[in-house]
Write a protein that holds these residues in place. Structure first.
Motif, mmCIF file in Angstrom:
data_model
loop_
_atom_site.group_PDB
_atom_site.id
_atom_site.type_symbol
_atom_site.label_atom_id
_atom_site.label_comp_id
_atom_site.label_asym_id
_atom_site.label_seq_id
_atom_site.Cartn_x
_atom_site.Cartn_y
_atom_site.Cartn_z
ATOM 1 N N SER A 132 0.829 -1.210 0.000
ATOM 2 C CA SER A 132 0.000 0.000 0.000
ATOM 3 C C SER A 132 0.860 1.256 0.000
ATOM 4 O O SER A 132 0.561 2.233 -0.700
ATOM 5 C CB SER A 132 -0.938 0.003 1.210
ATOM 6 O OG SER A 132 -0.212 -0.069 2.419
ATOM 7 N N VAL A 135 2.198 1.924 -3.452
ATOM 8 C CA VAL A 135 1.169 2.430 -4.364
ATOM 9 C C VAL A 135 1.012 3.941 -4.192
ATOM 10 O O VAL A 135 0.932 4.691 -5.174
ATOM 11 C CB VAL A 135 -0.173 1.715 -4.118
ATOM 12 C CG1 VAL A 135 -1.339 2.506 -4.727
ATOM 13 C CG2 VAL A 135 -0.145 0.318 -4.713
ATOM 14 N N ASP A 139 2.509 7.557 -6.747
ATOM 15 C CA ASP A 139 1.697 8.666 -7.254
ATOM 16 C C ASP A 139 2.332 10.024 -6.950
ATOM 17 O O ASP A 139 1.885 11.043 -7.445
ATOM 18 C CB ASP A 139 0.292 8.609 -6.636
ATOM 19 C CG ASP A 139 -0.678 9.599 -7.271
ATOM 20 O OD1 ASP A 139 -0.824 9.563 -8.514
ATOM 21 O OD2 ASP A 139 -1.274 10.410 -6.541
ATOM 22 N N TYR A 178 -0.237 -1.613 -9.683
ATOM 23 C CA TYR A 178 -0.342 -2.448 -8.486
ATOM 24 C C TYR A 178 1.049 -2.660 -7.900
ATOM 25 O O TYR A 178 2.070 -2.456 -8.581
ATOM 26 C CB TYR A 178 -1.005 -3.801 -8.773
ATOM 27 C CG TYR A 178 -0.184 -4.771 -9.594
ATOM 28 C CD1 TYR A 178 0.727 -5.645 -8.993
ATOM 29 C CD2 TYR A 178 -0.341 -4.846 -10.981
ATOM 30 C CE1 TYR A 178 1.474 -6.548 -9.754
ATOM 31 C CE2 TYR A 178 0.392 -5.735 -11.734
ATOM 32 C CZ TYR A 178 1.302 -6.589 -11.115
ATOM 33 O OH TYR A 178 2.033 -7.461 -11.864
ATOM 34 N N SER A 193 -1.695 -4.541 -3.614
ATOM 35 C CA SER A 193 -2.465 -3.296 -3.523
ATOM 36 C C SER A 193 -2.581 -2.649 -4.892
ATOM 37 O O SER A 193 -1.661 -2.740 -5.720
ATOM 38 C CB SER A 193 -1.790 -2.313 -2.558
ATOM 39 O OG SER A 193 -1.702 -2.837 -1.259
ATOM 40 N N ALA A 194 -3.702 -1.970 -5.117
ATOM 41 C CA ALA A 194 -3.936 -1.244 -6.360
ATOM 42 C C ALA A 194 -4.561 0.100 -6.035
ATOM 43 O O ALA A 194 -5.333 0.222 -5.074
ATOM 44 C CB ALA A 194 -4.842 -2.044 -7.293
ATOM 45 N N PRO A 195 -4.240 1.141 -6.809
ATOM 46 C CA PRO A 195 -4.720 2.492 -6.500
ATOM 47 C C PRO A 195 -6.184 2.718 -6.827
ATOM 48 O O PRO A 195 -6.719 2.174 -7.795
ATOM 49 C CB PRO A 195 -3.825 3.382 -7.375
ATOM 50 C CG PRO A 195 -3.483 2.509 -8.545
ATOM 51 C CD PRO A 195 -3.353 1.114 -7.983
ATOM 52 N N VAL A 203 -4.870 9.685 -6.987
ATOM 53 C CA VAL A 203 -4.933 8.514 -6.125
ATOM 54 C C VAL A 203 -5.376 8.947 -4.729
ATOM 55 O O VAL A 203 -4.678 9.704 -4.049
ATOM 56 C CB VAL A 203 -3.569 7.793 -6.050
ATOM 57 C CG1 VAL A 203 -3.621 6.646 -5.027
ATOM 58 C CG2 VAL A 203 -3.179 7.250 -7.421
ATOM 59 N N CYS A 206 -6.201 3.077 -1.667
ATOM 60 C CA CYS A 206 -5.760 1.859 -2.343
ATOM 61 C C CYS A 206 -6.458 0.659 -1.728
ATOM 62 O O CYS A 206 -6.743 0.630 -0.527
ATOM 63 C CB CYS A 206 -4.245 1.712 -2.321
ATOM 64 S SG CYS A 206 -3.550 1.019 -0.828
ATOM 65 N N THR A 208 -6.297 -3.305 -0.878
ATOM 66 C CA THR A 208 -5.284 -4.323 -0.594
ATOM 67 C C THR A 208 -5.957 -5.645 -0.251
ATOM 68 O O THR A 208 -6.948 -5.662 0.491
ATOM 69 C CB THR A 208 -4.387 -3.900 0.584
ATOM 70 O OG1 THR A 208 -3.733 -2.672 0.269
ATOM 71 C CG2 THR A 208 -3.339 -4.969 0.892
ATOM 72 N N GLN A 230 -7.079 -5.413 -8.654
ATOM 73 C CA GLN A 230 -7.150 -4.372 -9.684
ATOM 74 C C GLN A 230 -8.589 -4.130 -10.129
ATOM 75 O O GLN A 230 -8.982 -2.985 -10.356
ATOM 76 C CB GLN A 230 -6.285 -4.759 -10.882
ATOM 77 C CG GLN A 230 -4.787 -4.607 -10.638
ATOM 78 C CD GLN A 230 -4.003 -4.720 -11.923
ATOM 79 O OE1 GLN A 230 -4.034 -5.755 -12.586
ATOM 80 N NE2 GLN A 230 -3.293 -3.671 -12.283
ATOM 81 N N ALA A 233 -10.348 -2.164 -7.335
ATOM 82 C CA ALA A 233 -9.887 -0.773 -7.321
ATOM 83 C C ALA A 233 -10.480 0.000 -8.493
ATOM 84 O O ALA A 233 -10.861 1.174 -8.362
ATOM 85 C CB ALA A 233 -8.358 -0.720 -7.366
#
Length: 248
Positions: A132, A135, A139, A178, A193-195, A203, A206, A208, A230, A233
């Motif tokens: 996390s 991620v 950004d 991710y 984790s993905a934003p 962003v 996230c 997770t 993904q 998210a």
């Protein structure tokens, strides 16, 4: 509490105040108020007009409240998708927000399995190895991410199994959308984790999924977890108004 009282002296009706006016409103000596306002100015919570010497609230207050605002919007939007993610993967899912140097868990749906990885709401992560954290770092402007790592606000452990060049690694995290923690924080932990993006493409959180690493390896579920996270998210981002740009 005196600093809070000084901030509360400002209002829509009185957005600009001088030291004397603030002192009268909060019942403090002018010298005390002047000292408090100087500190608040340095922090960006108030702004001083150099010509008049009067003060108004600063943009720093927006930054201070941003994690809370993101929490309220993102958490509400994410809950049904976290439930769906846990149901489909049978692993713990969570939504985190960023406070400038930490990822903070604001909601979680625990795995139904007896053996599982969980984190209580309010848990803070500041290790580079955490999926996390990376991620959110991906950004940021590279210079800011480097500053957070160099200052020790983001902790990095030697021999964490991740590439030494954190800038290139974070660029890859941003590109693939991710990050994976495959035993980097603890030997038995797997996390992906993905934003989550808002309508601006920023962003703001996230998603997770966390699982015992041994279970992921035994059932070869790594790729499936990446895809599921993904997807979750993306669905939360769409709910927040984000429309991904078309390829090309």
């Amino acid at each position: 509490m005196n600093g809070l009282a000084v901030l509360e002296a400002f209002s829509v009706q009185s957005p600009v105040l001088g030291v004397t006016e603030v002192a009268q409103r909060v019942g403090l000596h002018k010298s005390t108020v002047s000292r408090i306002l100087s500190g608040l100015t340095e922090a960006g919570y108030v702004q001083r007009d150099e010509e008049t010497g009067r003060y108004r609230l600063g943009l720093g207050l927006l930054a201070l409240s941003a994690p809370l605002l993101a929490d309220l919007d993102v958490r509400r939007a994410a809950v049904p998708y976290l439930e769906k993610l846990t149901e489909s993967t049978q692993e713990t899912s969570a939504i985190s927000v960023w406070n400038g140097h930490e990822a903070i868990v604001v909601e979680q749906v625990a795995s139904p399995n007896l053996v599982k990885h969980t984190a209580t709401i309010g848990t803070r992560y500041n290790k580079f190895e955490s999926s996390s954290v990376r991620v959110f770092l991906a950004d940021l402007a590279p210079a800011l991410a480097t500053e957070l790592i160099g200052s020790g606000q983001i902790l990095r452990t030697a021999g964490d199994g991740l590439p030494l060049d954190h800038t290139a690694h974070l660029q890859e995290v941003a590109r693939q959308a991710y990050a994976i923690n495959d035993g980097s924080t603890t030997e038995e932990e797997f996390g992906v984790s993905a934003p989550v993006r808002d309508y601006r493409g920023k962003v703001v959180g996230c998603i997770t999924a966390s699982a015992p690493r041994s279970r992921v390896q035994k059932h070869a579920t790594k790729d499936a977890l990446v895809q599921a996270v993904q997807q979750a998210a993306s669905e939360v981002s769409t709910r927040l108004g984000w429309a991904a740009p078309l390829p090309g």
